[in-house]
Scaffold this active site. Structure first.
Site, short mmCIF file in Angstrom:
data_model
loop_
_atom_site.label_atom_id
_atom_site.label_comp_id
_atom_site.label_asym_id
_atom_site.label_seq_id
_atom_site.Cartn_x
_atom_site.Cartn_y
_atom_site.Cartn_z
N TRP A 1 -5.38 1.76 -0.25
CA TRP A 1 -4.80 1.15 -1.99
C TRP A 1 -5.22 2.18 -3.17
CZ3 TRP A 1 -6.58 -0.21 -6.52
CH2 TRP A 1 -6.43 -0.92 -7.14
N HIS A 2 -6.24 3.09 -2.92
CA HIS A 2 -6.75 4.04 -3.34
C HIS A 2 -5.64 5.19 -4.61
CE1 HIS A 2 -10.30 1.81 -4.75
NE2 HIS A 2 -10.63 1.78 -5.79
N GLY A 3 -5.40 6.02 -2.75
CA GLY A 3 -4.52 6.86 -3.39
C GLY A 3 -4.46 7.63 -1.74
N PHE B 1 -4.04 5.20 -9.44
CA PHE B 1 -3.84 4.43 -8.28
C PHE B 1 -2.93 3.20 -8.68
CE2 PHE B 1 -8.58 5.40 -8.72
CZ PHE B 1 -8.64 6.46 -8.03
#
Lengths: 397, 480
Positions: B334-336, B480
Site C-alpha cells: 500500500w505504501h508504494g 503514498f
C-alpha cells in the site's frame, strides 16, 4: 451554552489574525505602490499545474513578509546551528564549502537530491575532440578539482590525515578519457604536490577560504601545469611577448558566503585579502588583453573568470597562461556552464575558432555530475567563409 | 497544496476559515434553516477541498470524482429500501473492485509491467513498452476512505450518507485528504451532519496545528538533511550508517506525525474530531506494541477491513501467522509499488507473527523496559532502511554499511561534515528528547492554558520563519 474561556478566544483570534496578516500586508504594500494585486494573478491565467506552481512560487518569493523572515531565519540558523543553508557547508577554521561539490564527492555518482544530468561526459568530450581534429585543432581537457577534493582536512577533522581525495567518478572519467585518447591535465596530482611543497604559510592555500574557487596560488600551479603539458606535447611553442606582473591585492567576500543571501552574514564577515598577480603588457604596462587571432582558445567556467574579468582583472588563469606561453590567447567563459553552455556559445560565435591550433577546455570536477544542461553533444560552428579546413593529420604528433 | 507552505498558511487557510465561519450569518440573513447551514458548510468545504487537491494537478480531481461517484452510487444501491442481500453484495463488490482497480492501475501497473518485462527478459523475450503513469497524490488515502464507506454501509455499521455533497466532502476533506489519518466513514458520519464549533475546540485545533507545523519544519526537514546525506553516500562507516538511519527514523516520525497533528488540528478548527494517529511509537517495547502506536489509522483499518475478514485469529495459530504476514505484506505494498515496501511489510509481518507465536510478547520481554524499547527501536531501524532505500540493492548496501561490511575508500570521512555539525547534534538531541519524553501533542493540545498559549507563540513564529527559509519540502507520506 458555556461561556468561552479568554485564553481560547485569544488563541483563536490571534491565530486567525496572524494568518491574515501576510496577505493583508502584501495587499497594502501593493496598493500603496500602485502595483497590481499579485494574489489575484491566479484568476488571470489558465489553471494548469505549471501556472499554479509559478503563481505559488511568485507569491512566496515576492512576499514582503517572506523576504523579511527568510534571511533572519537563515542568520539565526547560521549563528545557532552553524547551518549555512542549501548551498553552503561550513568547514573548519572559517572555511566554507559549496555543498553540491561535497555531495558530488560523498555520493560518488549515486543518485542524489538533484537530478542526474544525463549523457556521459566522455561522449561529448570525445565528439568535440573529433570535430576539432577534423579542423586540425588539438584539445586539452583540464578538469579542476573541487575545493573539498584538495582540502578535505578543512571540511572535517576526520579527514585530518587526508591531503587530497579523488572521487571515484572523477577517476573513472579521467581513465576513460585517457583510453579514448583525450589529453588531460591532472590537476589533482599537481595540487597535491603543490600542497606538500608549501612550507611557508605566507604562500596561502591553493583555494580561497570563503569561496569555491582557487586562489592566485592555485591559478599559478594550474597555469604552469597546462603550459608544461602543451610544450611537452609540442602542440604549441613559446611566443615572443614577455609579459610582466604586478602585485594587485583585492578584498573579496567569497561566493559561498554570498550564496547564503543573508546580509547580516555578509556584513559581519571579514573580506578575504587576496594577493593577485596582474599580468601586464611589458611596454605599455596595460593589463593583459585577449587576442581573437590567437592560436589558442581557452573555454571554461568561473574558474577562468575569477581574477580575470573579476577584480583585479587580467590576473586569472587566462592571463597567466598567456604569460607562461608568452602569447595572448582567445577565451570564452560561461559561469557554471563549462559542460554544455560554453560550447553552445562557441557554436554561435564561429569566429572564435579562427586560426586556432589548440583548444583548452577547463571545467570544475562537480560538473561531471551537475553540469548545467548536462553533457550534450554540440557540433562545432560552421567554418567561416574564406577559411580552409586542415586535415586531421596536419598537426599530428 | 502543502500545509507547511506559504500559500496554504497565509491565503488558503484564512480564506477557508473566514468564509466557513461567516456562513451562519449569511444563512441567517437569508432566513434559511440550520439544516441548510450544515449542508452549505459541507458544500463550501467540498469546493475548497477540490481547490486544495486540484492545486497539484487539476486533472486529478476527475479521478477522485470517479471514485467518489462509484462508491456513492454503490452505497445507494446497498442502502435502497428492501435491497436484497445479493444486491447489497453486488454493490459492495462493484465498489471494492472499481476502487481497488483504479488504485491498482495508477499505483501498481507500471510496477507490474516493469517486473513482467524483467521476467520476460530472463527467458529472452523482449518486454512491452512500459506505460508511463503519473501517480495521483493521495490516491491510496482517498481510496481507503471511499472503501470504508462502502464496506461500512454493506455491514450496516453506518447509515448511508444523506447527499452526494456530504459524501464528496468526506472523501475530499482537505485536512486528511492526501496523507491521512485514514478516516473511517462510521467515525465521522454523524459529524458530517452535525458537529459543534466551539472556541475551545478551535483553540485546541490551533495548538495541535502549530505543534505539527513545528515538528515538520523545525525538526523533520532539517533532520531529513542528515538522513539524506547518509543515504546518498557512496560508502559509509558503520557509525555514520547508524546515525543516518536514526536520523531517518526521527525524520519520518516528525514528518508524518507532524502532518497528522496538523490534519487533526485543522479538522478541529472546522468542528471535526479525527482519531489520533501516533502514540509515542518509539517507546514501544515490542513490534506488536509498535503497531498499536504507529500510523494507528492504517493499522486499525487493515485490522478491521483485511485481517478480520481473512479470519483474523479465529482459524488457528498457523492461519493467524499467515494472516498477519499477508496483512503486513499488503500494508507494505500500500505504501508504494516497490519491492522495498514489500520487503518492509514482510519484515514487519514476520516479526509480528513471531511475537504472536510467543503469545504477543517479544523474545526479549524479560528485559527491563528501557532494554525492550532499545531493542525494538533497533529492529525498527532495520525496517526503515528498507523503507527509505530506492531499491533493494541500495537497502542491502546501506545495511552492509550498518554492519561494517561496506569498505571505505577515503570518501566516507567527508560524510562526517554533513552528519556531525553542531546543528545536527542539537537537532538530534532535541528530537531524541521529545521522542523519549512523555509529551503527547494530541493530548497536550486538548485544553489550551495560558502557559501553553505562550509557548505556542514562539513555536509558530519560528516555524513560519523556518518555513519561509526552506526550499519546497513536501511531506514524506505524500508519495503514498
Amino acid at each position: 451554552m458555556r461561556r468561552p474561556r479568554i485564553v481560547d478566544v485569544v488563541v483563536t483570534v490571534g491565530f486567525v489574525l496572524a494568518l491574515c496578516s501576510a496577505g493583508a500586508i502584501q495587499t497594502f504594500i501593493e496598493l500603496c505602490r500602485g502595483q497590481r494585486l499579485q494574489a489575484l494573478d491566479i484568476f488571470r491565467q489558465k489553471p494548469s499545474a505549471a501556472n499554479v506552481r509559478a503563481y505559488e512560487k511568485n507569491l512566496e518569493d515576492f512576499s514582503w513578509v517572506s523576504q523579511k523572515l527568510r534571511h533572519r531565519m537563515q542568520y539565526l540558523q547560521y549563528v545557532m546551528l552553524n547551518d549555512a543553508g542549501e548551498k553552503a557547508l561550513p568547514g573548519l577554521d572559517g572555511w566554507m564549502f559549496y555543498k553540491p561539490g561535497v555531495e558530488y564527492l560523498v555520493a560518488g555518482g549515486r543518485a542524489i537530491t538533484k537530478a542526474k544530468v544525463g549523457p556521459d561526459p566522455l561522449a561529448a568530450i570525445a565528439e568535440f575532440q573529433d570535430e576539432l581534429a577534423l579542423r586540425g585543432i588539438r584539445l586539452l581537457v583540464v578538469p579542476v578539482p573541487n575545493k573539498e577534493s584538495v582540502y578535505p582536512e578543512k571540511l572535517t577533522s576526520r579527514a585530518a590525515n587526508l591531503h587530497g581525495i579523488r572521487s571515484g567518478q572523477t577517476s573513472d572519467l579521467l581513465d576513460r578519457l585517457s583510453l579514448a585518447g583525450v589529453e588531460t591535465v591532472d590537476l589533482f596530482a599537481e595540487f597535491a604536490q603543490a600542497k606538500q611543497r608549501q612550507t611557508n604559510p605566507a604562500d596561502g592555500p591553493l583555494y580561497l577560504v570563503q569561496d569555491s574557487h582557487w586562489s592566485p596560488s592555485g591559478v599559478a600551479v594550474a597555469a604552469r601545469a597546462v603550459v608544461s603539458r602543451l610544450l611537452n606535447r609540442g602542440w604549441i611553442g613559446l611566443g615572443s611577448v614577455s609579459y610582466d606582473t604586478k602585485l594587485a591585492p583585492v578584498q573579496r567576500i567569497g561566493d559561498v558566503l554570498r550564496m547564503l543571501q543573508v546580509p547580516e552574514i555578509e556584513q559581519t564577515a571579514s573580506p578575504e585579502s587576496i594577493s593577485c598577480l596582474q599580468v601586464i603588457h611589458p611596454d605599455s604596462g596595460m593589463p593583459y588583453r585577449d587576442d581573437p587571432e590567437s592560436e589558442i582558445l581557452v573555454i571554461g567556467d568561473s574558474f577562468l573568470r575569477i581574477y580575470e574579468t573579476d577584480e583585479p582583472e587580467s590576473a586569472g588563469l587566462i592571463a597567466h597562461l598567456a604569460k607562461e606561453l608568452k602569447r595572448p590567447l582567445t577565451s570564452l567563459v560561461s559561469d557554471g556552464g563549462a559542460s554544455t553552455l560554453v560550447r553552445q556559445e562557441l557554436y554561435r560565435r564561429p569566429a572564435l575558432l579562427k586560426n586556432k591550433r589548440v583548444v583548452i577546455w577547463e571545467f570544475v570536477e562537480r560538473d561531471i555530475e551537475f553540469g548545467a544542461e548536462g553533457w550534450q553533444i554540440i557540433p562545432l560552428p560552421p567554418v567561416p567563409s574564406g577559411t580552409v579546413e586542415k586535415s586531421s593529420g596536419e598537426n599530428g604528433p | 497544496m502543502v500545509f507547511s507552505s506559504y500559500i496554504f498558511l497565509f491565503y488558503f487557510l484564512p480564506l477557508v476559515l473566514l468564509i466557513y465561519y461567516a456562513l451562519p450569518w449569511l444563512i441567517r440573513s437569508l432566513g434559511k434553516s440550520e439544516d441548510i447551514l450544515s449542508r452549505s458548510r459541507n458544500g463550501f468545504l467540498l469546493v475548497m477541498s477540490y481547490v486544495f487537491y486540484g492545486w497539484w494537478n487539476p486533472w486529478f480531481i476527475l479521478l477522485m470524482l470517479l471514485v467518489t461517484t462509484v462508491n456513492y452510487l454503490c452505497g445507494k444501491m446497498m442502502a435502497a429500501p428492501g435491497a436484497s442481500p445479493r444486491r447489497r453484495f453486488v454493490g459492495v463488490t462493484l465498489a471494492v473492485a472499481i476502487s481497488l482497480g483504479t488504485l491498482g492501475f495508477f499505483k501498481y501497473f507500471m510496477f507490474f509491467q516493469t517486473n513482467l518485462n524483467q521476467m520476460l527478459s530472463w527467458v529472452g523475450v523482449e518486454g512491452l513498452p512500459v506505460l508511463q503513469i503519473i501517480l495521483p497524490m493521495g490516491i491510496s488515502f482517498y481510496t481507503f476512505h471511499a472503501l470504508s464507506y462502502s464496506i461500512d454501509v454493506f455491514r450496516r455499521q453506518a447509515p448511508p450518507v444523506r447527499s452526494f455533497a456530504d459524501f464528496a466532502c468526506y472523501i475530499s476533506l482537505y485536512p486528511q485528504l492526501v496523507a491521512g489519518p485514514i478516516i473511517r466513514y462510521n467515525t465521522v458520519a454523524d459529524q458530517l451532519v452535525q458537529r459543534t464549533h466551539t472556541w475551545d475546540k478551535f483553540a485546541s485545533g490551533v495548538s495541535l496545528f502549530i505543534l505539527g507545523l513545528s515538528k515538520k519544519v523545525l525538526l523533520a526537514n532539517p533532520i531529513g538533511g542528515i538522513a539524506d546525506a547518509a543515504f546518498n553516500a557512496h560508502s559509509l562507516q558503520a557509525s555514520d550508517a547508524w546515525f543516518g538511519v536514526t536520523a531517518y527514523a526521527f525524520q519520518i516520525y516528525f514528518d508524518f506525525s507532524g502532518y497528522s497533528d496538523m490534519a487533526v488540528g485543522l479538522g478541529r478548527m472546522i468542528g471535526f474530531e479525527f482519531m489520533k494517529n501516533f502514540d509515542s511509537p518509539y517507546l514501544a517495547d515490542g513490534i506488536t506494541d509498535f503497531w498499536r502506536r504507529w500510523h494507528i489509522s492504517l493499522s486499525t483499518f487493515l485490522r478491521d477491513y483485511l485481517y478480520i475478514p481473512l479470519g483474523g485469529n479465529r482459524k488457528g495459530p498457523r492461519r493467524t501467522y499467515l494472516n498477519l504476514t499477508i496483512v503486513m505484506l499488503l500494508g507494505g505494498l500500500w505504501h508504494g509499488a516497490n519491492w522495498t515496501f514489500i520487503a518492509w511489510g514482510a519484515y514487519h509481518g514476520l516479526l509480528l507473527a513471531f511475537e504472536r507465536y510467543l503469545g504477543k510478547e517479544s523474545i526479549y520481554h524479560r528485559l527491563p523496559r528501557p532494554g525492550r524499547i532499545g531493542i525494538t527501536f533497533v529492529l525498527i531501524l532495520f525496517s526503515w532502511v528498507l523503507f527509505r532505500s530506492p531499491t533493494l540493492g541500495d537497502a542491502g548496501h546501506y545495511l552492509g554499511g550498518m554492519l561494517g561490511l561496506v569498505g571505505g575508500d577515503g570518501h566516507p570521512v567527508l560524510v562526517a561534515a554533513q552528519l556531525y555539525g553542531r546543528g545536527q547534534w542539537i537537532l538530534m538531541a532535541l528530537g531524541a528528547g521529545i521522542l523519549l519524553s512523555p509529551f503527547r501533542a494530541h493530548d497536550w493540545s486538548r485544553t489550551v492554558t495560558w502557559p501553553k498559549a505562550l509557548a505556542l507563540v514562539p513555536a509558530l513564529v519560528l516555524a513560519v520563519m523556518a518555513m519561509c527559509s526552506q526550499a519546497f519540502n513536501p511531506f514524506l507520506y505524500f508519495q503514498f
